[in-house]
Design a protein around this motif. Structure first.
Motif, mmCIF file in Angstrom:
data_model
loop_
_atom_site.group_PDB
_atom_site.id
_atom_site.type_symbol
_atom_site.label_atom_id
_atom_site.label_comp_id
_atom_site.label_asym_id
_atom_site.label_seq_id
_atom_site.Cartn_x
_atom_site.Cartn_y
_atom_site.Cartn_z
ATOM 1 N N MET A 80 39.617 -73.667 51.860
ATOM 2 C CA MET A 80 39.728 -74.713 50.829
ATOM 3 C C MET A 80 40.113 -76.117 51.118
ATOM 4 N N LEU A 81 41.304 -75.865 51.766
ATOM 5 C CA LEU A 81 41.750 -77.170 52.271
ATOM 6 C C LEU A 81 41.348 -77.936 53.351
ATOM 7 N N ALA A 82 40.731 -77.258 54.279
ATOM 8 C CA ALA A 82 40.064 -77.829 55.345
ATOM 9 C C ALA A 82 38.586 -78.311 55.163
ATOM 10 N N ALA A 83 38.034 -77.671 54.030
ATOM 11 C CA ALA A 83 36.575 -78.085 53.865
ATOM 12 C C ALA A 83 36.446 -79.697 53.018
ATOM 13 N N PRO A 84 35.693 -80.464 53.672
ATOM 14 C CA PRO A 84 35.539 -81.729 53.167
ATOM 15 C C PRO A 84 34.576 -81.486 51.935
ATOM 16 N N ARG A 85 33.637 -80.664 51.851
ATOM 17 C CA ARG A 85 32.870 -80.546 50.650
ATOM 18 C C ARG A 85 32.951 -78.983 50.315
ATOM 19 N N ARG A 86 33.603 -78.865 49.240
ATOM 20 C CA ARG A 86 34.029 -77.319 48.777
ATOM 21 C C ARG A 86 32.771 -76.716 48.390
ATOM 22 N N THR A 87 31.776 -77.309 47.852
ATOM 23 C CA THR A 87 30.535 -76.859 47.279
ATOM 24 C C THR A 87 29.967 -75.949 48.631
ATOM 25 N N GLY A 88 30.020 -76.610 49.765
ATOM 26 C CA GLY A 88 29.539 -75.821 50.854
ATOM 27 C C GLY A 88 30.199 -74.531 51.086
ATOM 28 N N ILE A 89 31.346 -74.121 50.665
ATOM 29 C CA ILE A 89 31.872 -72.753 50.870
ATOM 30 C C ILE A 89 30.792 -71.926 49.916
ATOM 31 N N VAL A 90 30.725 -72.084 48.600
ATOM 32 C CA VAL A 90 29.929 -71.090 47.912
ATOM 33 C C VAL A 90 28.554 -71.060 48.493
ATOM 34 N N LEU A 91 27.804 -72.075 49.037
ATOM 35 C CA LEU A 91 26.625 -71.917 49.599
ATOM 36 C C LEU A 91 26.706 -71.269 50.887
ATOM 37 N N GLY A 92 27.605 -71.354 51.531
ATOM 38 C CA GLY A 92 27.679 -70.799 52.867
ATOM 39 C C GLY A 92 27.856 -69.212 52.873
ATOM 40 N N TYR A 93 28.405 -68.810 51.860
ATOM 41 C CA TYR A 93 28.576 -67.241 51.459
ATOM 42 C C TYR A 93 27.192 -66.960 50.960
ATOM 43 N N ALA A 94 26.545 -67.729 50.047
ATOM 44 C CA ALA A 94 25.104 -67.359 49.618
ATOM 45 C C ALA A 94 24.080 -67.286 50.941
ATOM 46 N N LEU A 95 24.245 -68.122 51.869
ATOM 47 C CA LEU A 95 23.398 -68.332 52.885
ATOM 48 C C LEU A 95 23.819 -66.817 53.603
ATOM 49 N N ALA A 96 25.035 -66.460 54.053
ATOM 50 C CA ALA A 96 25.297 -65.358 54.781
ATOM 51 C C ALA A 96 24.838 -63.997 53.917
ATOM 52 N N ALA A 97 24.888 -64.071 52.642
ATOM 53 C CA ALA A 97 24.236 -63.055 51.764
ATOM 54 C C ALA A 97 22.777 -62.716 52.016
ATOM 55 N N LEU A 98 22.124 -64.018 52.075
ATOM 56 C CA LEU A 98 20.523 -63.924 52.328
ATOM 57 C C LEU A 98 20.138 -63.456 53.566
ATOM 58 N N VAL A 99 20.879 -63.726 54.598
ATOM 59 C CA VAL A 99 20.650 -63.304 55.974
ATOM 60 C C VAL A 99 21.110 -61.880 56.206
ATOM 61 N N ARG A 100 22.146 -61.475 55.543
ATOM 62 C CA ARG A 100 22.325 -60.203 55.525
ATOM 63 C C ARG A 100 21.639 -59.105 54.928
ATOM 64 N N TRP A 101 20.922 -59.552 53.812
ATOM 65 C CA TRP A 101 19.978 -59.008 53.101
ATOM 66 C C TRP A 101 18.436 -58.890 53.947
ATOM 67 N N SER A 102 18.182 -59.934 54.728
ATOM 68 C CA SER A 102 17.014 -59.926 55.233
ATOM 69 C C SER A 102 17.021 -59.235 56.571
ATOM 70 N N ILE A 103 18.095 -58.599 57.004
ATOM 71 C CA ILE A 103 18.179 -57.821 58.203
ATOM 72 C C ILE A 103 17.883 -56.353 57.602
ATOM 73 N N VAL A 104 18.721 -56.154 56.231
ATOM 74 C CA VAL A 104 18.177 -54.732 55.624
ATOM 75 C C VAL A 104 16.922 -54.635 55.098
ATOM 76 N N ALA A 105 16.313 -55.723 54.756
ATOM 77 C CA ALA A 105 14.900 -55.799 54.241
ATOM 78 C C ALA A 105 13.976 -55.591 55.277
ATOM 79 N N ALA A 106 14.181 -56.287 56.436
ATOM 80 C CA ALA A 106 13.292 -56.014 57.733
ATOM 81 C C ALA A 106 13.276 -54.289 58.275
#
Length: 256
Positions: A95-121
């Motif tokens: 949070m100290l390093a990120a210039p756009r903190r909203t990207g933190i939540v969206l980054g985790y959300a993207l990881a969740a989607l990719v993680r599920w995509s592997i399971v779904a496949a």
């Protein structure tokens, strides 16, 4: 560009931790497969109950539930990772390093989607190998997986909001239990019309019931109340999106 750099960096680190740690990876992969085998195989005789009318068969009937379940819990398990990051101190540095903190939540959300995509496949391949019937076309399947992706986002934004408020893995049951209850108070084993008693009343008002029925309709090639299902999924996603970003503000205010 700065926001995307944060999103990509958070997603890459989260996926690396999730996919290289057997203690995290195996439950993510094995739980959906266990439920699919247990439900579709062990309960297959349920399809012979009078009134059970689902043309693709019981394997497809349970596949849709397990697909949505895996989507929700991939999001929840990613929320566990958020809590671990806060507990270990990494999130504070992030949070100290990120210039756009909203990207933190969206980054985790993207990881969740990719993680599920592997399971779904993996789940889809296994379901097809064991002979799952699919009556829907390409458009129907796109609708099914899009609906599941929305469930994945809902699962993560809910769990992520909890994680950023409590900032400890001890909040795991609070992330997981409400999702578990919503999932299993839906028409899991038989169609809604065959339920009786109090569970019928609960399942009727359960928003996941609409998503399940629509998803099963996609596989059968005749999806009911598609607009209502997507409206519910998008509406819940927006509510939990706000919940997650307010959780981020809560963490910021606490100096986490």
């Amino acid at each position: 560009m700065k926001t995307w750099n944060v999103i990509a960096g958070v997603a890459r680190r989260t996926l690396k931790n999730a996919l290289t740690n057997p203690q995290i990876l195996l439950p993510t992969l094995m739980f959906p497969l266990f439920f699919f085998v247990a439900f579709a195989g062990g309960l297959s005789q349920v399809s012979k109950i009078p009134g059970f009318d689902y043309p693709p068969g019981y394997t497809a009937f349970q596949f849709v539930f397990v697909l949505l379940q895996s989507a929700a819990f991939s999001g929840v398990f990613t929320g566990f990772g958020v809590a671990r990051d806060f507990e270990g101190g990494f999130a504070k540095r992030l949070m100290l390093a990120a210039p756009r903190r909203t990207g933190i939540v969206l980054g985790y959300a993207l990881a969740a989607l990719v993680r599920w995509s592997i399971v779904a496949a993996l789940l889809t391949v296994i379901a097809l190998i064991v002979g799952m019937n699919v009556g829907g076309g390409v458009t129907d399947l796109v609708g099914l997986y899009t609906l599941a992706a929305l469930v994945n986002f809902c699962g993560f934004f809910w769990a992520g909001g909890i994680a950023m408020r409590f900032r400890t893995i001890q909040a795991g049951p609070l992330m997981q239990m409400p999702v578990f209850l919503v999932l299993f108070f839906a028409p899991v084993y038989v169609p809604l019309d065959l339920l009786q008693g109090w569970i019928l009343g609960v399942a009727t008002v359960n928003p996941l019931t609409y998503l399940l029925e629509t998803g099963r309709g996609f596989v059968a090639g005749d999806a009911p109340h598609v607009l209502a299902a997507f409206a519910i999924a998008i509406g819940m996603g927006l509510l939990f999106w706000i919940w997650a970003f307010r959780g981020l503000r809560n963490a910021e205010a606490a100096g986490a």
